[in-house]
Design a protein around this motif. Structure first.
Motif, PDB file in Angstrom:
ATOM      1  N   LEU A 358       5.543 -53.124  25.331  1.00 16.10           N
ATOM      2  CA  LEU A 358       6.441 -51.787  26.300  1.00 16.10           C
ATOM      3  C   LEU A 358       5.437 -51.664  27.674  1.00 16.10           C
ATOM      4  O   LEU A 358       6.348 -51.572  28.674  1.00 16.10           O
ATOM      5  N   ALA A 359       4.088 -51.977  27.654  1.00 18.72           N
ATOM      6  CA  ALA A 359       3.551 -51.857  29.221  1.00 18.72           C
ATOM      7  C   ALA A 359       4.063 -52.925  30.044  1.00 18.72           C
ATOM      8  O   ALA A 359       4.189 -52.642  31.064  1.00 18.72           O
ATOM      9  N   ARG A 360       4.264 -54.026  29.611  1.00 17.20           N
ATOM     10  CA  ARG A 360       4.848 -55.209  30.249  1.00 17.20           C
ATOM     11  C   ARG A 360       6.392 -54.997  30.556  1.00 17.20           C
ATOM     12  O   ARG A 360       6.790 -55.679  31.683  1.00 17.20           O
ATOM     13  N   MET A 361       6.974 -54.337  29.675  1.00 17.13           N
ATOM     14  CA  MET A 361       8.436 -54.314  29.792  1.00 17.13           C
ATOM     15  C   MET A 361       9.053 -53.145  30.727  1.00 17.13           C
ATOM     16  O   MET A 361      10.280 -53.108  31.093  1.00 17.13           O
ATOM     17  N   SER A 362       8.510 -52.112  30.830  1.00 16.71           N
ATOM     18  CA  SER A 362       8.813 -50.700  31.230  1.00 16.71           C
ATOM     19  C   SER A 362       7.615 -50.287  31.924  1.00 16.71           C
ATOM     20  O   SER A 362       6.476 -50.355  31.829  1.00 16.71           O
ATOM     21  N   PRO A 363       7.972 -49.379  33.228  1.00 15.79           N
ATOM     22  CA  PRO A 363       7.240 -48.919  34.027  1.00 15.79           C
ATOM     23  C   PRO A 363       6.682 -47.293  33.465  1.00 15.79           C
ATOM     24  O   PRO A 363       6.016 -46.750  33.690  1.00 15.79           O
ATOM     25  N   LEU A 364       7.467 -46.782  32.494  1.00 18.08           N
ATOM     26  CA  LEU A 364       7.290 -45.652  31.815  1.00 18.08           C
ATOM     27  C   LEU A 364       6.016 -45.960  30.649  1.00 18.08           C
ATOM     28  O   LEU A 364       6.362 -46.466  29.592  1.00 18.08           O
ATOM     29  N   ARG A 365       4.944 -45.028  30.965  1.00 16.98           N
ATOM     30  CA  ARG A 365       3.879 -45.623  29.978  1.00 16.98           C
ATOM     31  C   ARG A 365       4.234 -44.711  28.581  1.00 16.98           C
ATOM     32  O   ARG A 365       4.920 -43.491  28.605  1.00 16.98           O
ATOM     33  N   THR A 366       4.020 -45.404  27.750  1.00 15.24           N
ATOM     34  CA  THR A 366       4.372 -44.870  26.245  1.00 15.24           C
ATOM     35  C   THR A 366       3.314 -45.504  25.405  1.00 15.24           C
ATOM     36  O   THR A 366       2.876 -46.607  25.048  1.00 15.24           O
ATOM     37  N   GLU A 367       2.741 -44.518  24.720  1.00 16.58           N
ATOM     38  CA  GLU A 367       1.713 -44.529  23.739  1.00 16.58           C
ATOM     39  C   GLU A 367       2.363 -44.820  22.377  1.00 16.58           C
ATOM     40  O   GLU A 367       3.455 -44.115  22.039  1.00 16.58           O
ATOM     41  N   VAL A 368       1.984 -45.924  21.748  1.00 14.49           N
ATOM     42  CA  VAL A 368       2.388 -46.225  20.501  1.00 14.49           C
ATOM     43  C   VAL A 368       1.546 -46.171  19.211  1.00 14.49           C
ATOM     44  O   VAL A 368       0.384 -46.614  19.292  1.00 14.49           O
ATOM     45  N   ARG A 369       1.967 -44.992  18.208  1.00 17.43           N
ATOM     46  CA  ARG A 369       1.067 -44.786  17.228  1.00 17.43           C
ATOM     47  C   ARG A 369       1.683 -45.399  16.014  1.00 17.43           C
ATOM     48  O   ARG A 369       2.924 -45.286  15.877  1.00 17.43           O
ATOM     49  N   ALA A 370       0.855 -45.547  14.913  1.00 15.81           N
ATOM     50  CA  ALA A 370       1.233 -45.810  13.409  1.00 15.81           C
ATOM     51  C   ALA A 370       1.459 -44.752  12.736  1.00 15.81           C
ATOM     52  O   ALA A 370       0.724 -43.672  12.880  1.00 15.81           O
ATOM     53  N   GLY A 371       2.806 -44.388  12.079  1.00 14.65           N
ATOM     54  CA  GLY A 371       2.991 -43.137  11.203  1.00 14.65           C
ATOM     55  C   GLY A 371       1.803 -43.263  10.061  1.00 14.65           C
ATOM     56  O   GLY A 371       1.297 -44.335   9.571  1.00 14.65           O
ATOM     57  N   THR A 372       1.633 -42.219   9.542  1.00 18.73           N
ATOM     58  CA  THR A 372       0.545 -42.081   8.783  1.00 18.73           C
ATOM     59  C   THR A 372       0.996 -41.724   7.106  1.00 18.73           C
ATOM     60  O   THR A 372       0.310 -41.768   6.242  1.00 18.73           O
ATOM     61  N   LEU A 373       2.163 -41.388   7.087  1.00 19.49           N
ATOM     62  CA  LEU A 373       2.912 -40.711   5.866  1.00 19.49           C
ATOM     63  C   LEU A 373       3.747 -41.985   5.100  1.00 19.49           C
ATOM     64  O   LEU A 373       4.043 -41.552   3.865  1.00 19.49           O
ATOM     65  N   GLY A 374       3.994 -43.065   5.644  1.00 21.79           N
ATOM     66  CA  GLY A 374       4.742 -44.203   5.199  1.00 21.79           C
ATOM     67  C   GLY A 374       5.891 -43.547   4.566  1.00 21.79           C
ATOM     68  O   GLY A 374       6.782 -42.688   5.090  1.00 21.79           O
ATOM     69  N   GLY A 375       6.572 -43.901   3.565  1.00 25.22           N
ATOM     70  CA  GLY A 375       7.864 -43.760   2.948  1.00 25.22           C
ATOM     71  C   GLY A 375       7.849 -42.167   2.373  1.00 25.22           C
ATOM     72  O   GLY A 375       8.785 -41.494   2.091  1.00 25.22           O
ATOM     73  N   GLY A 376       6.633 -41.594   1.887  1.00 24.43           N
ATOM     74  CA  GLY A 376       6.397 -40.207   1.636  1.00 24.43           C
ATOM     75  C   GLY A 376       6.990 -39.168   2.611  1.00 24.43           C
ATOM     76  O   GLY A 376       7.113 -38.144   2.377  1.00 24.43           O
ATOM     77  N   ALA A 377       7.214 -39.419   3.865  1.00 20.56           N
ATOM     78  CA  ALA A 377       7.334 -38.624   5.090  1.00 20.56           C
ATOM     79  C   ALA A 377       8.750 -37.959   4.712  1.00 20.56           C
ATOM     80  O   ALA A 377       8.795 -36.604   5.313  1.00 20.56           O
ATOM     81  N   VAL A 378       9.739 -38.622   4.265  1.00 19.29           N
ATOM     82  CA  VAL A 378      11.118 -37.893   4.181  1.00 19.29           C
ATOM     83  C   VAL A 378      10.986 -36.707   2.907  1.00 19.29           C
ATOM     84  O   VAL A 378      11.523 -35.831   3.230  1.00 19.29           O
ATOM     85  N   LEU A 379      10.336 -36.965   2.020  1.00 16.66           N
ATOM     86  CA  LEU A 379       9.808 -35.929   0.984  1.00 16.66           C
ATOM     87  C   LEU A 379       9.360 -34.728   1.757  1.00 16.66           C
ATOM     88  O   LEU A 379       9.570 -33.798   1.391  1.00 16.66           O
ATOM     89  N   ARG A 380       8.137 -35.362   2.381  1.00 16.96           N
ATOM     90  CA  ARG A 380       7.422 -34.237   3.075  1.00 16.96           C
ATOM     91  C   ARG A 380       8.148 -33.139   3.940  1.00 16.96           C
ATOM     92  O   ARG A 380       8.093 -32.048   3.909  1.00 16.96           O
ATOM     93  N   GLY A 381       9.070 -33.942   4.677  1.00 15.54           N
ATOM     94  CA  GLY A 381       9.954 -33.423   5.653  1.00 15.54           C
ATOM     95  C   GLY A 381      11.155 -32.597   4.984  1.00 15.54           C
ATOM     96  O   GLY A 381      11.365 -31.420   5.533  1.00 15.54           O
ATOM     97  N   GLY A 382      11.584 -32.990   3.737  1.00 13.12           N
ATOM     98  CA  GLY A 382      12.436 -32.292   3.086  1.00 13.12           C
ATOM     99  C   GLY A 382      11.737 -30.768   2.573  1.00 13.12           C
ATOM    100  O   GLY A 382      12.453 -29.692   2.309  1.00 13.12           O
ATOM    101  N   LEU A 383      10.586 -31.018   2.321  1.00 11.69           N
ATOM    102  CA  LEU A 383       9.843 -29.743   1.430  1.00 11.69           C
ATOM    103  C   LEU A 383       9.739 -28.951   2.867  1.00 11.69           C
ATOM    104  O   LEU A 383       9.738 -27.597   2.816  1.00 11.69           O
ATOM    105  N   PHE A 384       9.349 -29.261   3.867  1.00  8.06           N
ATOM    106  CA  PHE A 384       9.192 -28.475   5.401  1.00  8.06           C
ATOM    107  C   PHE A 384      10.516 -27.616   5.846  1.00  8.06           C
ATOM    108  O   PHE A 384      10.516 -26.644   5.787  1.00  8.06           O
TER     109      PHE A 384
END
Length: 402
Positions: A358-384
């Motif tokens: 992305l840093a090579r393709m775009s002048p807009l600095r973007t940090e890329v992070r790995a999600g920590t919740l995996g597939g369980g994120a949907v259930l966690r979000g539903g509970l929220f």
């Protein structure tokens, strides 16, 4: 215009309840410090919340000062019980929790492609009711449902979308009709973004884009701490994004030829095969058993650590960056979260590769992070989502208490 006394009390009560939920149990002195309210105001709100049955004394603080220990106040967790459903094309997962978000019971129900609409709906409803009874929590106060497809922004209903099983809409309607509870429906990727924002990789970000990498592909847009769903509820349908490198272009009813054709699970598995990566058989009896094959391929490449594995991950990062660059150029979110089972499998290694491209393709600095919740994120979000609905109903009760 200054707030009326009743409005001020409601605001103070909600603030105290949020703090007790996030950081509790707390003493009155701690609440005074965290809220900035006066001691008499804190004493009044604690009395109101206890009278409303939302807060109770749960212990005493160990204080070094002379005199009696201070009382510790905590949320009455069993005042409301919540449920979340993660509705996939071939399964339904459910989790039941209390008002503090503590999971009390979970279950998963596979649903074959040859299962009729009525049997699928009945089995899913029965599983939810059984799980709630197992947790000892029936009846439920609020239920959050995460499903693929478009949610009508006006009615809140799951729209009829080509390619999705008919039982999805039937399940939502049946739950809304049968349960004496508030039933909320949200796009699954949006719920994943809520979870990653609250407790996952984007806790310190109010503006970010979540890229869901699982069986399918999707995106969620969080701007200034709020989900942006779009005029028709379709913001983030990135699988339909036309991109180079595919055999054609997507249509209004089929995302083949779009970004999905590059980074959906089947496409990632094909890419792995081209690079000699053998994902192997999924483990049995564990959480990873439900992961898409692409996640196993990514993990296999990382384990191998050889030239073939590195070439596969590099090629996958190239593909991801193509779609991500379009999102970055329009929204400039500053942060991209690679979520879902595949995003979690790739971890920081895959995230770093995408960020570099992305840093090579775009002048807009973007940090890329790995999600920590995996597939369980949907259930966690539903509970929220369910918890927020319960809070709106229950925490509002304290505002009218004398």
């Amino acid at each position: 215009m200054p707030a009326s006394p009743s409005t001020a009390r409601a605001i103070n009560d909600r603030l105290a309840l949020r703090l007790l939920q996030q950081d509790g149990p707390l003493t009155a002195t701690q609440l005074k410090t965290l809220t900035g309210l006066s001691r008499p105001t804190v004493a009044d709100l604690v009395d109101r919340l206890q009278d409303a049955g939302l807060v109770r004394v749960v212990g005493e603080s160990g204080s070094d000062r002379r005199g009696p220990n201070a009382r510790l106040y905590g949320i009455v967790a069993d005042r409301a019980h919540l449920a979340a459903l993660d509705v996939r094309t071939d399964s339904v997962a459910v989790a039941v929790a209390d008002l503090l978000g503590v999971t009390l019971a979970e279950a998963t129900l596979p649903i074959g492609s040859d299962t009729g609409t009525r049997p699928a709906v009945e089995r899913a409803v029965a599983m939810l009711e059984r799980t709630a009874r197992t947790a000892g929590t029936a009846p439920l106060h609020s239920v959050g449902i995460g499903a693929p497809g478009l949610i009508d922004p006006v009615t809140g209903e799951l729209r009829n979308t080509a390619g999705l099983p008919a039982w999805h809409r039937g399940l939502v309607r049946e739950l809304q009709a049968r349960l004496p509870a508030t039933v909320l429906v949200e796009n699954e990727t949006n719920l994943a973004a809520v979870a990653e924002h609250r407790i996952g990789a984007a806790r310190d970000r109010d503006t970010f884009v979540l890229l869901w990498l699982g069986h399918g592909i999707g995106a969620a847009v969080m701007l200034d701490g709020k989900l942006r769903r779009g005029a028709s509820g379709g913001a983030g349908e990135i699988g339909f994004l036309p991109v180079p490198g595919t055999a054609g272009v997507p249509s209004a009813v089929n995302c083949e030829g779009g970004f999905h054709s590059l980074v959906g699970s089947a496409a990632v598995c094909g890419l792995a095969t081209d690079h000699g990566i053998q994902a192997g058989e999924p483990p049995t009896g564990g959480a990873q058993e439900q992961d898409p094959a692409a996640a196993f391929a990514v993990r296999a490449a990382l384990r191998a650590g050889d030239a073939g594995g590195e070439a596969f991950l590099a090629a996958l990062a190239d593909r991801l960056a193509i779609g991500a660059a379009s999102v970055v150029s329009v929204l400039d979110p500053g942060c991209l979260v690679l979520a879902g089972e595949v995003g979690r499998a790739g971890g920081v290694a895959l995230a770093a590769l995408v960020e570099e491209r992305l840093a090579r393709m775009s002048p807009l600095r973007t940090e890329v992070r790995a999600g920590t919740l995996g597939g369980g994120a949907v259930l966690r979000g539903g509970l929220f989502a369910a918890r927020d609905a319960a809070q709106d109903a229950l925490f509002g009760a304290g505002r009218h208490t004398p």
